[in-house]
Motif scaffolding. Structure first.
Motif, mmCIF file in Angstrom:
data_model
loop_
_atom_site.group_PDB
_atom_site.id
_atom_site.type_symbol
_atom_site.label_atom_id
_atom_site.label_comp_id
_atom_site.label_asym_id
_atom_site.label_seq_id
_atom_site.Cartn_x
_atom_site.Cartn_y
_atom_site.Cartn_z
ATOM 1 N N MET A 1 1.964 -7.103 5.570
ATOM 2 C CA MET A 1 1.049 -6.134 4.966
ATOM 3 C C MET A 1 1.135 -6.113 3.451
ATOM 4 S SD MET A 1 1.006 -2.789 7.437
ATOM 5 C CE MET A 1 -0.014 -2.758 8.926
ATOM 6 N N ALA A 2 2.296 -6.411 2.896
ATOM 7 C CA ALA A 2 2.442 -6.427 1.434
ATOM 8 C C ALA A 2 1.522 -7.457 0.791
ATOM 9 C CB ALA A 2 3.895 -6.715 1.067
ATOM 10 N N GLY A 3 1.173 -8.493 1.522
ATOM 11 C CA GLY A 3 0.297 -9.532 0.980
ATOM 12 C C GLY A 3 -1.176 -9.288 1.218
ATOM 13 N N ILE A 4 -1.530 -8.095 1.679
ATOM 14 C CA ILE A 4 -2.931 -7.814 1.997
ATOM 15 C C ILE A 4 -3.534 -6.738 1.106
ATOM 16 C CG2 ILE A 4 -4.507 -6.948 3.781
ATOM 17 C CD1 ILE A 4 -2.747 -8.267 5.858
ATOM 18 N N TRP A 5 -2.930 -5.552 1.069
ATOM 19 C CA TRP A 5 -3.575 -4.408 0.422
ATOM 20 C C TRP A 5 -3.891 -4.658 -1.052
ATOM 21 C CZ3 TRP A 5 -5.322 -0.830 3.648
ATOM 22 C CH2 TRP A 5 -4.674 -0.623 4.870
ATOM 23 N N ALA A 6 -2.875 -4.978 -1.837
ATOM 24 C CA ALA A 6 -3.076 -5.120 -3.275
ATOM 25 C C ALA A 6 -3.961 -6.319 -3.633
ATOM 26 C CB ALA A 6 -1.724 -5.223 -3.981
ATOM 27 N N PRO A 7 -3.718 -7.520 -3.112
ATOM 28 C CA PRO A 7 -4.576 -8.648 -3.474
ATOM 29 C C PRO A 7 -6.040 -8.441 -3.109
ATOM 30 C CG PRO A 7 -2.535 -9.442 -2.504
ATOM 31 C CD PRO A 7 -2.562 -7.960 -2.297
#
Length: 511
Positions: free
Chosen positions: A377-383
């Motif tokens: 999930m860390a690689g989804i929201w912000a990018p």
């Protein structure tokens, strides 16, 4: 007109962008926590208010529906009356509605209060994204949007954990009462730190508002009530009517030459279009996965709300640790790489969670799967948040943020409705209809039905995993952002959303 743009985009010299961003993110964090915090309280609300699962799911669906439907128009209202003013009004409405939610004593009144809460959230959310676009220069906007996107991700994870602590220690009402002091603090911080930006006159597309709002309502209502009423004629009419209204909405947006609610030229930017679809799949998953997990933990394992929420701790910890690291790479790495890995890992992790929901299996299997889930999930929201807005011109900031937030909420609404239908159907498929579904008693299920109930919850978890695969496929088509293109290299072709300066065209959003 072209000469109006500098005035509109001018920002007072004394504006401090980062303090303003932190003030905005506090309110944004609070309303997003409320999207998922109810899931951990589902069994407690069922018990205290003598409701069934479908009714309690409407506590979330009503909130999401009231949140999603007006968010397109509230983005424009922020441009018209000032994003700071709309933010403060929305925060006030949300905070007072939270107090109402905690004071209710019936499921019907709780749903009504949640509708008002959703309306407040819909006024607040688009302003956060629009202000970021307007107060941060282009070379720093990616980092700012990464923090905004990370806030969304962390809030989604913190919701169940915070909910478990509050329900276990104080009661389900406190998942709403906690918003009151936070809302008051957020209000005064916003008054002090968020700048008052220039306003702009709009013509509001009320027909577009009506078509999109009715379409969403009829579609979600039909999906969520379908299993309960055996997909009878009026249910199908509701679903098909919702689809037809959405089609009519798109046609009207294409024909409206004055000022459409959703300027379709936004979607000429491939990265904006893909980001919108991808975030809807992620929101679908984040909302849907909580219900079967919480029902399993409390009704099969016999965990308290707090113990159930602790299952999400590895996910939250990994996401929080990785969020700033991913943020630093957001402006430097092709979004296809970050989001592709993020979606692939998250889909695999949801599958692992599904396989771990067994009546007697070791709990560390679930915790390990949750750890992997936090990494993904860390690689989804912000990018996704940064990629969605990177190429948008300033005059489309309000419209673009409204569309992005609307599609994010549409995904959440559909996830809430779809998982309720699937849980009901899988419970019935495993021969538990009428026997295992909680109907007002918050107790661990009898041993004889724990295994089939676990299988039903495990089956339901496969839906969000499958939806994430669609998100994975979509992000593989991201284009290389212009700021990463080497000088002299090929650049993306100009689109309607990025009209070259040498061929200015009057923009209806600047009238």
């Amino acid at each position: 007109m072209a000469q109006q743009t500098p005035t509109r985009d001018a920002v007072p010299e004394d504006v401090r962008p980062w303090p303003a961003l932190f003030a905005l993110c506090l309110g944004f964090f609070m309303i997003l926590v409320d999207t998922t915090i109810v899931t951990v309280a589902t069994p407690a609300i069922i018990s205290d208010l003598h409701a069934d699962v479908n009714s309690v799911v409407w506590v979330t669906s009503a909130y999401l529906l009231a949140y999603a439907v007006p968010v397109l128009i509230t983005g424009r209202l922020g441009d018209r009356f000032g994003p700071k003013n709309l933010y403060l009004v929305g925060l006030t409405v949300f905070t007072l509605a939270s107090l109402w939610c905690g004071l209710t004593n019936s499921i019907e009144m709780l749903i009504a209060a949640r509708v008002v809460q959703g309306l407040g959230a819909s006024m607040l959310t688009p302003q956060t994204m629009a202000v970021i676009t307007r107060i941060f220069p282009a070379d720093r906007r990616g980092q700012a949007m990464a923090l905004w996107g990370a806030t969304a991700g962390v809030a989604t994870l913190v919701g169940p954990i915070l909910g478990g602590v509050l329900v276990d220690a104080l009661g389900w009402e406190w998942i709403f009462f906690i918003n009151v002091p936070v809302g008051v603090i957020g209000f005064f911080l916003a008054v002090r730190l968020v700048p008052s930006l220039p306003t702009h006159t709009h013509r509001f597309d009320w027909l577009g508002v009506a078509l999109s709002g009715l379409g969403m309502f009829f579609l979600v209502f039909g999906i969520q009530q379908g299993h309960k009423y055996h997909w009878n004629g009026w249910v199908m009419v509701s679903i098909l009517g919702g689809v037809a209204l959405f089609v009519a909405f798109v046609v009207w947006q294409a024909k409206n030459r004055v000022e459409p609610l959703v300027p379709l030229r936004l979607f000429d930017d491939r990265n904006f279009s893909i980001s919108n679809f991808a975030i809807s799949t992620m929101s679908f998953t984040a909302t849907a996965m909580g219900f079967p997990t919480m029902l399993y933990a409390q009704l099969v394992r016999g965990y308290s709300p707090l113990q159930s929420a602790l299952l999400f701790v590895p996910m939250a910890v990994m996401s929080i640790i990785l969020a700033p690291i991913v943020g630093r790479f957001t402006d430097k790495v092709h979004p296809r790489l970050l989001t592709g890995v993020g979606f692939a890992v998250t889909a695999f992790a949801i599958y692992l969670v599904s396989r771990s929901l067994t009546a007697t299996g070791p709990v560390w299997h679930i915790l390990a799967a949750m750890t992997v889930l936090g990494i993904g999930m860390a690689g989804i929201w912000a990018p996704l948040a940064a990629t969605a807005t990177r190429n948008l011109p300033m005059q489309l900031a309000g419209a673009g943020s409204g569309v992005y937030n609307a599609t994010r909420q549409v995904g959440a609404v559909l996830g809430s409705a779809a998982i309720a239908v699937l849980i009901d159907s899988r419970i019935a498929a495993h021969g538990l209809s009428g026997g295992a579904e909680p109907d007002g008693a918050l107790h661990q299920l009898p041993a004889i039905v724990r295994d089939p109930f676990s299988q039903a919850m495990s089956d339901a978890m496969l839906l969000p995993a499958a939806v994430l695969v669609l998100g994975l496929v979509s992000v593989l088509f991201f284009q290389l952002p212009r700021h990463l293109t080497p000088r002299g290299g090929a650049t993306p072709q100009p689109t309607a959303a990025t009209t070259p300066a040498e061929t200015p065209a009057p923009d209806p959003l600047t009238h």
